[in-house]
Every structure is written in structure tokens, then in C-alpha cells.
Scaffold this active site. Sequence first.
Site, mmCIF file in Angstrom:
data_model
loop_
_atom_site.group_PDB
_atom_site.id
_atom_site.type_symbol
_atom_site.label_atom_id
_atom_site.label_comp_id
_atom_site.label_asym_id
_atom_site.label_seq_id
_atom_site.Cartn_x
_atom_site.Cartn_y
_atom_site.Cartn_z
ATOM 1 N N TYR A 281 1.364 1.605 6.178
ATOM 2 C CA TYR A 281 2.717 1.048 6.081
ATOM 3 C C TYR A 281 2.934 0.335 4.743
ATOM 4 O O TYR A 281 3.937 0.537 4.065
ATOM 5 C CB TYR A 281 2.937 0.094 7.255
ATOM 6 C CG TYR A 281 4.291 -0.565 7.316
ATOM 7 C CD1 TYR A 281 5.427 0.156 7.704
ATOM 8 C CD2 TYR A 281 4.443 -1.917 7.017
ATOM 9 C CE1 TYR A 281 6.664 -0.469 7.781
ATOM 10 C CE2 TYR A 281 5.665 -2.541 7.096
ATOM 11 C CZ TYR A 281 6.776 -1.812 7.473
ATOM 12 O OH TYR A 281 8.007 -2.418 7.551
ATOM 13 N N LYS B 194 5.585 1.399 1.832
ATOM 14 C CA LYS B 194 6.652 0.487 1.413
ATOM 15 C C LYS B 194 6.507 0.095 -0.058
ATOM 16 O O LYS B 194 7.513 -0.092 -0.759
ATOM 17 C CB LYS B 194 6.656 -0.751 2.305
ATOM 18 C CG LYS B 194 7.099 -0.485 3.734
ATOM 19 C CD LYS B 194 8.504 0.128 3.793
ATOM 20 C CE LYS B 194 9.036 0.193 5.210
ATOM 21 N NZ LYS B 194 10.376 0.829 5.285
#
Length: 304
Positions: free
Chosen positions: A155, A159
Site C-alpha cells: 500500500y 501510494k
Amino acid sequence: MNLNGKVAVVTGSGRGLGLAYASALAAAGAAVVVNDVDGESAGQAVKQITAAGGRAHAVVAPVGTAETADALVDAAVSTFGRLDVMVTNAGILRDRVLWKMTDDDFDQVVEVHLRGTFTCARAAAVRMREQGEGGRLILAGSPAGQRGNFGQTNYAAAKSGIAAMVRTWAMELAKAGITVNAVVPNAATAMTKTIPAFAPHIEALEQRGEPLPDWLRKGVGFGTAEDVAGVVVFLASDAAGSVNGQCVGIGGDKLSLWSHPEEVSVAYRDRGWNADDIATVWPTSVGAEPRTYGIAALQNLPRT
């Protein structure tokens, strides 16, 4: 803020932050293409938006492939006549520490977040450049992508990549009048409910309507999904025409601007550096004030 005449696509907008974004854009006057992998959630989102007087159309498809991205843009154009705003919000979590994370855990998160942002932004940019009237790409970042977070290799990497896309695309699309910015939200969602420090407060909010405490809203900058939606409407509007290449943080009572990576300390040596030279000067020059990492509010949570 008046978005009358504008058309927006919001990925992952059947619930949570995406639904808050889509609802706020519609309330400001934009027609919205709602997207979700779950048909029931997408349908309920459209009903909620239209019941409030807005215009919305659902596309049920998983974000990631070029086919889905093209379908979303085509739906905006065929249903509402154009495309002005693309909000790439869709996302999933597969949290595990590095030594327990599988290839599938990594690939699935990167497919939705990073590749999904790329394919949807690319399809939107093609259409907006054809229209010749500018546009807005609003990408979903995360504090984890800015700072890193325990158990979120996949993640955080995705991002962080999205933040780099913002800076790259802002340069590439500026001549076409298309701005590119990221929202870095901090809000009560199904994702953040998995964080032990936040879970009881989110449950109290959802089940009993108890407001989030000030230490969350002000100290951490953590609030509801609706608290975040205003910055998406702002970035979609004409008022944000000069805002480009930025990562904007928002949550609870806090609005912020994240810095870009930059050199914070340098040293020079004639004829370059070898390992011994670096070891000699590191503690008193370049390495004297190492950068911190991790999300401060989560640093004291139990680790498993």
C-alpha cells in the site's frame, strides 16, 4: 462552489470516501459516474445521489485494467456528454509484514491502487486533451505513501508511486490546462477501522453517532469521510485552476500541504567520495539529523 456543467468520474465510490466525494461533487452541481466493484453498493450510491437532487450513473467494474478505465470515460461521455474530472479513489488493503506478504498480496494492491490510477488517469487525459478545455485529475494518496507504515509494504509503495505520478503528470499536462493533484485523506473508513487506535472511536461514531474526540480531529487530523470531501470539490473547481502538482492533506479539522522530497543536507569533497571518507563525515554533516519515518499517530500501536 459551483460545478454546474462539469462531469466527474469517481472510482471506488460505492461507499466510504469515494461515496463522500461523489455526493459532494454532485451536490456542487457536477454529474457523476459512480464506480464500484460491488453492484449493490454502486446502485445504492446512485439512488442516494439522485434522491438528493444530483445526477449520477453507475459503472460496475474492478479498477485496474485499461478496459475498465475506458469504460468509465465512455460512460461519462455517452451519459453526460463530456469529462472534466477524474477522481481515482478505488483501493484495497492486504496488510502483512514483509516476511509474511505474498506475491498476490503485493500484486493485488498495486493493481488496484497504482495501475488503476495510471489507467484511469491516462484514459481521462486522452479525453480531456481531445476536448481541449482542460480538466482535473484528483488522485488518492495516503499518509502511508508519504511516511511509510508498518505492515503496508504494498500500500505504501503504491501510494508513494501515486505521489510521484502527481508531480510527473502535472508537468506533462500543464500545457493542456489539466491540473493533477493528490488528496491525502485521514478519515474514518472501513480501511482505517482496522487500526486498533481508531477502531473504538469509529465504532462509536457509526453505532451511536458519537462525535470523534478533539485529540483525533485536531491532534491527529482524523475525521469523517464528509470532512475530506470539500477538498475534492475545491480541486475540481475553477477556484483551483492554479493548484497543480500538489499533495493536499485533509482530515478532521486539519488541512495541510505535504512537502515534496528534497535534499536536506549536502557535503562536497574534491575528487569525490570513498567509503572511508563518507564514514568520517557522516555523523557530523550529512547524517547529523536523519529523517524520521512512519506515521506518528500509529507509532505506539502493538506490532504483530
